[in-house]
Design a protein around this motif. Structure first.
Motif, PDB file in Angstrom:
ATOM      1  N   HIS A 237     -75.445 -71.747 -17.001  1.00 28.76           N
ATOM      2  CA  HIS A 237     -76.579 -72.477 -16.412  1.00 28.76           C
ATOM      3  C   HIS A 237     -77.550 -71.438 -15.844  1.00 28.76           C
ATOM      4  N   ALA A 241     -83.431 -74.880 -12.457  1.00 27.62           N
ATOM      5  CA  ALA A 241     -83.231 -76.332 -12.533  1.00 27.62           C
ATOM      6  C   ALA A 241     -81.811 -76.669 -12.953  1.00 27.62           C
ATOM      7  N   ALA A 242     -81.272 -75.922 -13.917  1.00 23.78           N
ATOM      8  CA  ALA A 242     -79.910 -76.181 -14.379  1.00 23.78           C
ATOM      9  C   ALA A 242     -78.891 -75.870 -13.289  1.00 23.78           C
ATOM     10  N   GLU A 245     -78.743 -78.721 -10.733  1.00 24.37           N
ATOM     11  CA  GLU A 245     -77.980 -79.875 -11.214  1.00 24.37           C
ATOM     12  C   GLU A 245     -76.482 -79.670 -11.061  1.00 24.37           C
ATOM     13  N   GLN A 246     -76.041 -78.420 -11.114  1.00 24.28           N
ATOM     14  CA  GLN A 246     -74.620 -78.125 -10.990  1.00 24.28           C
ATOM     15  C   GLN A 246     -74.175 -77.930  -9.546  1.00 24.28           C
ATOM     16  N   VAL A 249     -75.309 -81.111  -6.263  1.00 22.73           N
ATOM     17  CA  VAL A 249     -74.993 -82.525  -6.504  1.00 22.73           C
ATOM     18  C   VAL A 249     -74.763 -83.279  -5.196  1.00 22.73           C
ATOM     19  N   ARG A 253     -81.450 -86.201  -4.217  1.00 22.55           N
ATOM     20  CA  ARG A 253     -82.274 -85.741  -5.337  1.00 22.55           C
ATOM     21  C   ARG A 253     -83.735 -85.541  -4.927  1.00 22.55           C
ATOM     22  N   TRP A 256     -84.321 -81.971  -4.373  1.00 22.40           N
ATOM     23  CA  TRP A 256     -84.047 -81.014  -5.443  1.00 22.40           C
ATOM     24  C   TRP A 256     -85.210 -80.060  -5.726  1.00 22.40           C
ATOM     25  N   GLU A 260     -84.602 -76.172  -5.798  1.00 25.90           N
ATOM     26  CA  GLU A 260     -84.899 -75.291  -6.935  1.00 25.90           C
ATOM     27  C   GLU A 260     -85.600 -74.021  -6.471  1.00 25.90           C
TER      28      GLU A 260
END
Length: 276
Positions: A237, A241-242, A245-246, A249, A253, A256, A260
């Motif tokens: 990842h 951004a990836a 998401e990991q 969590v 959101r 987020w 980031e």
């Protein structure tokens, strides 16, 4: 309900506005949000027997709030004589010029663009308005211009956004730098160990009565997040951004985008140290 004493830093319960130490009074700004928590804490600091007061972080450009700050000082028999900024984010600094206009005072900040008057702020400066002793502590990381103010007589430190009364601070790339932030947390920890600081007067959220516990929690949290980010990158990842998401969590959101920016700062730190 969780016992506040069991939470990091031992946050005080109850109303946020009002006296916090012998020398510091909070006036809560009406700008609550996910990022500002209950709102911005505007601190009025003065010696108990002095007629002069210092305002730290006037908050947003809200005339009602600024008038409330002035009225709170006047009710205590004091006059606002100086405004200081912990950093330049609008929720802390936007109202500074207007407060300076209303009180005919200067604004001192690390960033020259935020100053009104001839004096700035720098490491080692001591604010002595009205007999105060309040020391400027450089704490870059959340932003490049972040400062804290050490109030030795109250064994307290005003932390702006470097340490919050609840949750943790965003270190947002590119202005925020994680290496600087970790150094700043260690500098604050030394205040708790070497200078007896036990109270955190934050820029948002409740007062913390265990300064060392709060800083240790922040350092542990950063180490944990860094390890999570490193593991996520090793698993493939590679974008911010990836990674969010990991790793994030457990975070709402809506936060987020801020996460980031924080991950970008973490990735930069890991690359600088050859860890990814």
């Amino acid at each position: 309900m969780t016992d506040a004493a069991a939470l990091p830093g031992q946050p005080r319960g109850g109303v946020l506005s009002g006296p916090a130490t012998a020398r510091a009074v909070n006036v809560l700004a009406p700008n609550p949000s996910a990022m500002t928590l209950d709102g911005t804490n505007t601190w009025i600091v003065s010696e108990p027997d002095s007629e002069l007061a210092v305002v730290i972080d006037p908050g947003p450009l809200d005339d009602g709030h600024l008038q409330a700050v002035i009225a709170t000082a006047e009710k205590a028999g004091k006059r606002v004589a100086l405004t200081l900024l912990t950093h330049g984010h609008p929720d802390h600094a936007e109202g500074a010029a207007r407060l300076a206009e209303l009180t005919r005072t200067d604004v001192r900040a690390l960033d020259p663009a935020l100053r009104l008057g001839d004096e700035g702020l720098a490491a080692g400066d001591v604010i002595t308005t009205g007999g105060l002793e309040m020391r400027v502590v450089p704490t870059p990381g959340h932003t490049a211009d972040s400062l804290c103010f050490h109030l030795p007589a109250d064994r307290a430190v005003l932390t702006g956004d470097t340490v919050l009364g609840r949750g943790t601070t965003v270190v947002a790339h590119p202005d925020g730098r994680l290496g600087d932030y970790l150094d700043s947390l260690r500098r604050l920890r030394s205040l708790t160990v070497d200078d007896g600081v036990h109270t955190v007067l934050p820029g948002h959220g409740p007062v913390l009565d265990d300064a060392q516990g709060a800083v240790e929690f922040y350092l542990a949290h950063r180490a944990h997040r860094l390890a999570q980010v490193e593991t996520a990158v090793e698993a493939g990842h590679v974008t911010a951004a990836a990674v969010v998401e990991q790793v994030y969590v457990d975070v709402d959101r809506s936060l987020w985008p801020a996460a980031e920016l924080s991950v970008r700062a973490q990735l930069e730190y890991l690359r600088e140290h050859g860890l990814i």
